[in-house]
Design a protein around this motif. Structure first.
Motif, PDB file in Angstrom:
ATOM      1  N   ARG A  27      49.836 -22.266  14.307  1.00  5.61           N
ATOM      2  CA  ARG A  27      49.345 -21.425  15.403  1.00  5.61           C
ATOM      3  C   ARG A  27      47.831 -21.511  15.467  1.00  5.61           C
ATOM      4  N   PRO A  28      47.210 -21.133  16.587  1.00  2.00           N
ATOM      5  CA  PRO A  28      45.748 -21.241  16.698  1.00  2.00           C
ATOM      6  C   PRO A  28      45.052 -20.731  15.464  1.00  2.00           C
ATOM      7  N   PHE A  29      44.158 -21.528  14.976  1.00  2.23           N
ATOM      8  CA  PHE A  29      43.556 -21.291  13.676  1.00  2.23           C
ATOM      9  C   PHE A  29      42.323 -20.407  13.801  1.00  2.23           C
ATOM     10  N   SER A  30      42.321 -19.309  13.082  1.00  5.25           N
ATOM     11  CA  SER A  30      41.170 -18.415  13.086  1.00  5.25           C
ATOM     12  C   SER A  30      40.858 -18.056  11.644  1.00  5.25           C
ATOM     13  N   SER A  31      39.838 -18.671  11.141  1.00  4.81           N
ATOM     14  CA  SER A  31      39.540 -18.492   9.731  1.00  4.81           C
ATOM     15  C   SER A  31      38.135 -17.955   9.537  1.00  4.81           C
ATOM     16  N   TYR A  32      37.981 -17.095   8.563  1.00  2.00           N
ATOM     17  CA  TYR A  32      36.660 -16.611   8.183  1.00  2.00           C
ATOM     18  C   TYR A  32      36.003 -17.602   7.242  1.00  2.00           C
ATOM     19  N   ALA A  33      36.811 -18.133   6.344  1.00  3.60           N
ATOM     20  CA  ALA A  33      36.294 -19.100   5.382  1.00  3.60           C
ATOM     21  C   ALA A  33      37.429 -19.975   4.888  1.00  3.60           C
ATOM     22  N   MET A  34      37.068 -21.142   4.392  1.00  2.69           N
ATOM     23  CA  MET A  34      38.041 -22.006   3.733  1.00  2.69           C
ATOM     24  C   MET A  34      37.438 -22.500   2.442  1.00  2.69           C
ATOM     25  N   GLY A  35      38.292 -22.840   1.506  1.00  9.45           N
ATOM     26  CA  GLY A  35      37.764 -23.232   0.223  1.00  9.45           C
ATOM     27  C   GLY A  35      38.691 -24.137  -0.562  1.00  9.45           C
ATOM     28  N   TRP A  36      38.156 -24.590  -1.666  1.00 17.94           N
ATOM     29  CA  TRP A  36      38.916 -25.404  -2.612  1.00 17.94           C
ATOM     30  C   TRP A  36      38.967 -24.682  -3.952  1.00 17.94           C
ATOM     31  N   PHE A  37      40.136 -24.686  -4.526  1.00 16.74           N
ATOM     32  CA  PHE A  37      40.356 -24.152  -5.852  1.00 16.74           C
ATOM     33  C   PHE A  37      41.041 -25.237  -6.675  1.00 16.74           C
ATOM     34  N   ARG A  38      41.036 -25.081  -7.988  1.00 15.12           N
ATOM     35  CA  ARG A  38      41.728 -26.051  -8.820  1.00 15.12           C
ATOM     36  C   ARG A  38      42.358 -25.360 -10.021  1.00 15.12           C
ATOM     37  N   GLN A  39      43.399 -25.992 -10.529  1.00 16.45           N
ATOM     38  CA  GLN A  39      44.075 -25.472 -11.709  1.00 16.45           C
ATOM     39  C   GLN A  39      44.388 -26.625 -12.646  1.00 16.45           C
ATOM     40  N   ALA A  40      43.778 -26.568 -13.820  1.00 20.78           N
ATOM     41  CA  ALA A  40      44.019 -27.567 -14.845  1.00 20.78           C
ATOM     42  C   ALA A  40      45.201 -27.123 -15.703  1.00 20.78           C
ATOM     43  N   PRO A  41      45.852 -28.055 -16.387  1.00 19.29           N
ATOM     44  CA  PRO A  41      47.001 -27.708 -17.232  1.00 19.29           C
ATOM     45  C   PRO A  41      46.634 -26.656 -18.269  1.00 19.29           C
ATOM     46  N   GLY A  42      47.414 -25.599 -18.316  1.00 17.38           N
ATOM     47  CA  GLY A  42      47.188 -24.550 -19.297  1.00 17.38           C
ATOM     48  C   GLY A  42      46.061 -23.593 -18.962  1.00 17.38           C
ATOM     49  N   LYS A  43      45.469 -23.751 -17.789  1.00 21.04           N
ATOM     50  CA  LYS A  43      44.356 -22.888 -17.400  1.00 21.04           C
ATOM     51  C   LYS A  43      44.678 -22.148 -16.119  1.00 21.04           C
ATOM     52  N   GLU A  44      43.911 -21.098 -15.865  1.00 15.72           N
ATOM     53  CA  GLU A  44      44.088 -20.364 -14.634  1.00 15.72           C
ATOM     54  C   GLU A  44      43.405 -21.097 -13.480  1.00 15.72           C
ATOM     55  N   ARG A  45      43.878 -20.793 -12.288  1.00 13.06           N
ATOM     56  CA  ARG A  45      43.252 -21.375 -11.112  1.00 13.06           C
ATOM     57  C   ARG A  45      41.819 -20.867 -10.994  1.00 13.06           C
ATOM     58  N   GLU A  46      40.903 -21.768 -10.623  1.00 13.64           N
ATOM     59  CA  GLU A  46      39.502 -21.385 -10.514  1.00 13.64           C
ATOM     60  C   GLU A  46      38.909 -21.844  -9.190  1.00 13.64           C
ATOM     61  N   PHE A  47      37.905 -21.125  -8.776  1.00 13.93           N
ATOM     62  CA  PHE A  47      37.182 -21.434  -7.550  1.00 13.93           C
ATOM     63  C   PHE A  47      36.350 -22.693  -7.742  1.00 13.93           C
ATOM     64  N   VAL A  48      36.311 -23.538  -6.719  1.00 17.05           N
ATOM     65  CA  VAL A  48      35.497 -24.747  -6.751  1.00 17.05           C
ATOM     66  C   VAL A  48      34.380 -24.678  -5.712  1.00 17.05           C
ATOM     67  N   ALA A  49      34.762 -24.468  -4.463  1.00 17.65           N
ATOM     68  CA  ALA A  49      33.772 -24.443  -3.384  1.00 17.65           C
ATOM     69  C   ALA A  49      34.385 -23.776  -2.163  1.00 17.65           C
ATOM     70  N   SER A  50      33.515 -23.233  -1.311  1.00 18.88           N
ATOM     71  CA  SER A  50      33.993 -22.635  -0.069  1.00 18.88           C
ATOM     72  C   SER A  50      32.963 -22.827   1.031  1.00 18.88           C
ATOM     73  N   ILE A  51      33.430 -22.641   2.259  1.00 18.54           N
ATOM     74  CA  ILE A  51      32.550 -22.798   3.409  1.00 18.54           C
ATOM     75  C   ILE A  51      32.919 -21.770   4.459  1.00 18.54           C
ATOM     76  N   ARG A  52      31.924 -21.090   4.997  1.00 20.66           N
ATOM     77  CA  ARG A  52      32.156 -20.148   6.082  1.00 20.66           C
ATOM     78  C   ARG A  52      32.471 -20.952   7.344  1.00 20.66           C
ATOM     79  N   TRP A  53      33.544 -20.580   8.014  1.00 22.11           N
ATOM     80  CA  TRP A  53      33.993 -21.380   9.149  1.00 22.11           C
ATOM     81  C   TRP A  53      32.997 -21.332  10.300  1.00 22.11           C
ATOM     82  N   SER A  54      32.386 -20.184  10.521  1.00 18.36           N
ATOM     83  CA  SER A  54      31.492 -20.039  11.665  1.00 18.36           C
ATOM     84  C   SER A  54      30.125 -20.646  11.414  1.00 18.36           C
ATOM     85  N   GLY A  55      29.432 -20.199  10.400  1.00 23.25           N
ATOM     86  CA  GLY A  55      28.064 -20.648  10.176  1.00 23.25           C
ATOM     87  C   GLY A  55      27.922 -21.851   9.271  1.00 23.25           C
TER      88      GLY A  55
END
Length: 119
Positions: A27-55
């Motif tokens: 459906r029409p996409f309306s996002s405040y932000a998008m980002g990348w996360f990663r999860q290594a074996p045996g570890k919790e998911r962690e934040f990598v990078a994000s970008i504000r969709w508008s600015g």
């Protein structure tokens, strides 16, 4: 419903580069932000990078600053993660995520793409 699909993962050697892509569809996409996360074996998911969709303001985890670059293509509803100088600690499943307008957290996730860095 918005669907996120990642691509671009693979097996590389230490010092190599990879570029991940994430496309939003549905459906029409309306996002405040998008980002990348990663999860290594045996570890919790962690934040990598994000970008504000508008600015286009970007944010990075300290562990990837100077090596990774996040960008977006607003017309195509895509984001990218350029990863340079990869090392074995970057090995993980990488997930694309979206924080839709009105949400206080990332509420839409892709299925993930595997990145493996051999040393």
């Amino acid at each position: 419903q918005v669907r996120l699909v990642e691509s671009g993962g693979g097996l590389v050697q230490a010092g190599d580069s990879l570029r991940l892509s994430c496309e939003a569809s549905g459906r029409p996409f309306s996002s405040y932000a998008m980002g990348w996360f990663r999860q290594a074996p045996g570890k919790e998911r962690e934040f990598v990078a994000s970008i504000r969709w508008s600015g286009g303001t970007t944010y990075y985890a300290d562990s990837v600053k100077g090596r990774f670059t996040i960008s977006r293509h607003r017309i195509k509803n895509m984001i990218f993660l350029q990863m340079n100088t990869l090392n074995s600690e970057d090995t993980a499943v990488y997930y694309c995520a979206a924080q839709t307008v009105g949400s206080s957290e990332y509420n839409t996730w892709g299925q993930g793409t595997q990145v493996t860095v051999s040393s």
